[in-house]
Design a protein around this motif. Structure first.
Motif, mmCIF file in Angstrom:
data_model
loop_
_atom_site.group_PDB
_atom_site.id
_atom_site.type_symbol
_atom_site.label_atom_id
_atom_site.label_comp_id
_atom_site.label_asym_id
_atom_site.label_seq_id
_atom_site.Cartn_x
_atom_site.Cartn_y
_atom_site.Cartn_z
ATOM 1 N N ARG A 101 1.258 -4.133 -12.408
ATOM 2 C CA ARG A 101 1.442 -2.710 -12.087
ATOM 3 C C ARG A 101 0.118 -2.062 -11.702
ATOM 4 O O ARG A 101 0.053 -1.234 -10.797
ATOM 5 C CB ARG A 101 2.081 -1.985 -13.270
ATOM 6 N N GLU A 102 -0.949 -2.437 -12.399
ATOM 7 C CA GLU A 102 -2.270 -1.883 -12.085
ATOM 8 C C GLU A 102 -2.715 -2.296 -10.677
ATOM 9 O O GLU A 102 -3.203 -1.471 -9.898
ATOM 10 C CB GLU A 102 -3.295 -2.356 -13.121
ATOM 11 N N ILE A 103 -2.568 -3.574 -10.363
ATOM 12 C CA ILE A 103 -2.981 -4.070 -9.047
ATOM 13 C C ILE A 103 -2.149 -3.417 -7.945
ATOM 14 O O ILE A 103 -2.668 -3.042 -6.891
ATOM 15 C CB ILE A 103 -2.845 -5.602 -8.987
ATOM 16 N N SER A 104 -0.860 -3.263 -8.196
ATOM 17 C CA SER A 104 0.041 -2.708 -7.180
ATOM 18 C C SER A 104 -0.232 -1.239 -6.911
ATOM 19 O O SER A 104 0.106 -0.720 -5.841
ATOM 20 C CB SER A 104 1.497 -2.897 -7.620
ATOM 21 N N ARG A 105 -0.840 -0.547 -7.884
ATOM 22 C CA ARG A 105 -1.139 0.881 -7.686
ATOM 23 C C ARG A 105 -2.372 1.115 -6.826
ATOM 24 O O ARG A 105 -2.636 2.237 -6.390
ATOM 25 C CB ARG A 105 -1.334 1.562 -9.046
ATOM 26 N N ALA A 106 -3.139 0.064 -6.581
ATOM 27 C CA ALA A 106 -4.379 0.213 -5.819
ATOM 28 C C ALA A 106 -4.097 0.679 -4.397
ATOM 29 O O ALA A 106 -3.085 0.320 -3.787
ATOM 30 C CB ALA A 106 -5.129 -1.115 -5.799
ATOM 31 N N THR A 107 -4.987 1.521 -3.876
ATOM 32 C CA THR A 107 -4.831 1.976 -2.491
ATOM 33 C C THR A 107 -5.042 0.793 -1.556
ATOM 34 O O THR A 107 -5.825 -0.114 -1.824
ATOM 35 C CB THR A 107 -5.857 3.076 -2.172
#
Length: 270
Positions: A35-41
């Protein structure tokens, strides 16, 4: 046996990055990391977990995998590899065997019956003699031991997979109420804060029939469950002075009544 930080090696894919796989590590639940990686711009769509493996030394295992896949690495400062899924899983499994978790050594257990008794002693089933929270590398369980017949040494052990308690999605953000990647002391604290209704509906088998019926009645009445501690109050006092000399009885009763009155916050009578 490799010593280090236990964690997870994961393989991620993204539908808008064909032919590329991200291979990294985390000491938390891999879904949280995704989830953290997927939130990256700059990420066109969410990543998907293709495979994950729990290892005993996550830093060393990741370094070995990245070294073996150096020729397939797109950028030496990024964790992306041009590799097919089958080959990626094979290499992670091979390295995972080098850093296998030894459950016999790494499993942790905490006896929590004393804490449960302190909170709800009269609500617990009398047959229970031990309640242990056990945490493995990828699983948290409750081990309950009961002795139905006190005249016999035979005991029954029941192991409950605590995934039955479902998903928290709350404060810890790892998607699990009891995460094996969290410190066992924190998991135990969460368990000891469970309300009686949750303990009943998930079938943990800790509470007596009488207590279960009481809680069910409260739920039907839409009442708030009362605190379980102290859970009792003295409504009457009986003095057993058997064996004392007859002349001592009055003195014993007088002193005990005065002591009880002070303890209960009532005026004493001497």
């Amino acid at each position: 046996m490799h010593k280090g930080r236990r964690g997870v090696i994961y393989i991620l894919a993204n539908q808008y990055m064909p032919g590329l796989l991200k291979i990294g590590q985390t000491t938390r639940d891999p879904e949280t990391r995704v989830r953290e990686i997927s939130r990256a711009t700059g990420v066109p769509a969410d990543f998907e977990i293709i495979y994950d493996e729990i290892v005993s030394d996550v830093d060393a295992a990741e370094a070995m995998i990245h070294t073996q896949l150096a020729a397939s690495r797109v950028n030496k400062v990024r964790e992306f590899f041009r590799l097919d899924v089958r080959s990626a899983i094979k290499i992670v499994q091979q390295v995972g065997r080098e850093f296998a978790v030894d459950e016999g050594i790494e499993a942790e257990g905490v006896e929590i019956l004393p804490q449960l008794e302190k909170r709800m002693r009269r609500w617990l089933r009398r047959e229970i003699v031990s309640v242990e929270f056990v945490q493995f590398s990828d699983l948290c369980v409750l081990r309950v031991i009961e002795q139905p017949d006190v005249t016999r040494v035979d005991a029954l052990q029941t192991v409950v997979d605590l995934r039955v308690l479902g998903d928290s999605g709350g404060e810890f953000g790892d998607g699990k109420l009891f995460s094996p990647l969290r410190a066992i002391q924190k998991n135990v604290q969460i368990f000891l804060e469970l309300d009686a209704y949750s303990i009943i509906v998930t079938g943990l088998g800790l509470l007596s029939d009488e207590a279960s019926l009481h809680v069910a009645h409260l739920v039907e009445q839409l009442s708030v469950e009362p605190p379980l501690s102290p859970g009792w109050q003295i409504s009457s006092i009986e003095y057993d002075v058997w064996g004392s000399a007859v002349t001592d009885n009055e003195q014993i009763l007088r002193l005990l009544r005065a002591s009880d009155a002070r303890r209960l916050g009532q005026p004493g009578h001497t």
